[in-house]
Write a protein that holds these residues in place. Sequence first.
Motif: not given
Length: 328
Positions: A61, A137, A145, A148-149, A200-201, A204-205, A207-208
């Motif tokens: 990211f 991104i 990504l 992974r997701f 970063e986590r 990630t959350d 984005l999710l």
Amino acid sequence: MHSTLYNVNKSLPLERTIHKYTSPDAIPIEYQALLLPDAGIYLRQDAECDILSQHLILGPFSVWLHDILAKDNILIRSYTPIPVFTLQFMFEDSLAVPKAGYTLDERECSGFYLFPGQLHRIPMAADKKIFSFHINIQPVLMGELERRFPQLKEMMHGVHPKVSARINSRPYHVNAVCDMLIRRVMTCKQTGIAGSYFKERLVTDILLNFANQHIDSLQPFLYTSMLNADSYHNLFNYLGDHPHKEHSLPYLAYMYNIPLEEIDWGFRQHFAISIKEYGHMVKMLMVWHAVCEGGSELEDIVKVTGFKNVGEMRRSLVEWFGYDPVGR
């Protein structure tokens, strides 16, 4: 006296390939409180505007925070030198994009695929101040990504690689989960490798959560979800205040007087995450901070958080954050 025309052009790079950051020591005192640890900084100040841009590279990211103050009527000319997928979250005020036919409203978020080049010319009135948060991104990184997701695949469906386009037909809300995660990014004082993995986590959350909103966007919002909005927000706050506790859905449904068959889907409709997923998220955030602050023995943290032993807790940290902060 301000100009009545929007003919003062101000460029706003949404991504960069060459980074020549400004030294934090050169930033005026009125902006010092906004600076993030480990962020690259760009500041442009002139008679027409102030533009403070901060940049964080967090795994795949490229995160940008833009604070813009217009001192005169200006025309923001955004551009990108490379193709990027970007999520934009507006936190202060709104901006109309006349030629595109939509408005970037406060407390809303939108996704875009941006092809290199000039994008839009956006008028911004004198004395207006905006703050926006962007997650970029590069397409070459999106494939990993998506592996992974898998829910990210839906978000990118129909994107043409040579055409800039909006991903979501209508904007999504900066809901309480996104708000919490973005504010944690902005207030995180942890630096170095550990700080990078932690942020970063968080990203990630974010984005999710956007991806879940995109997947759910075609589903009707239940009338009972709206009727029980206050109860769902009270439940959200309760789970955040008690991250160390395990709760069953029947118990929570009884506690907040929400029908058991509706409580999990209603929660997701409000916050784009299930109760179980949110409970695990806040639990892992609590564990990370407890470990990194170093004020508690690991065995005590294990007892409070319900892990079987220290080994299981450390494996869970690596699984969630990609990094074990114990003893670092």
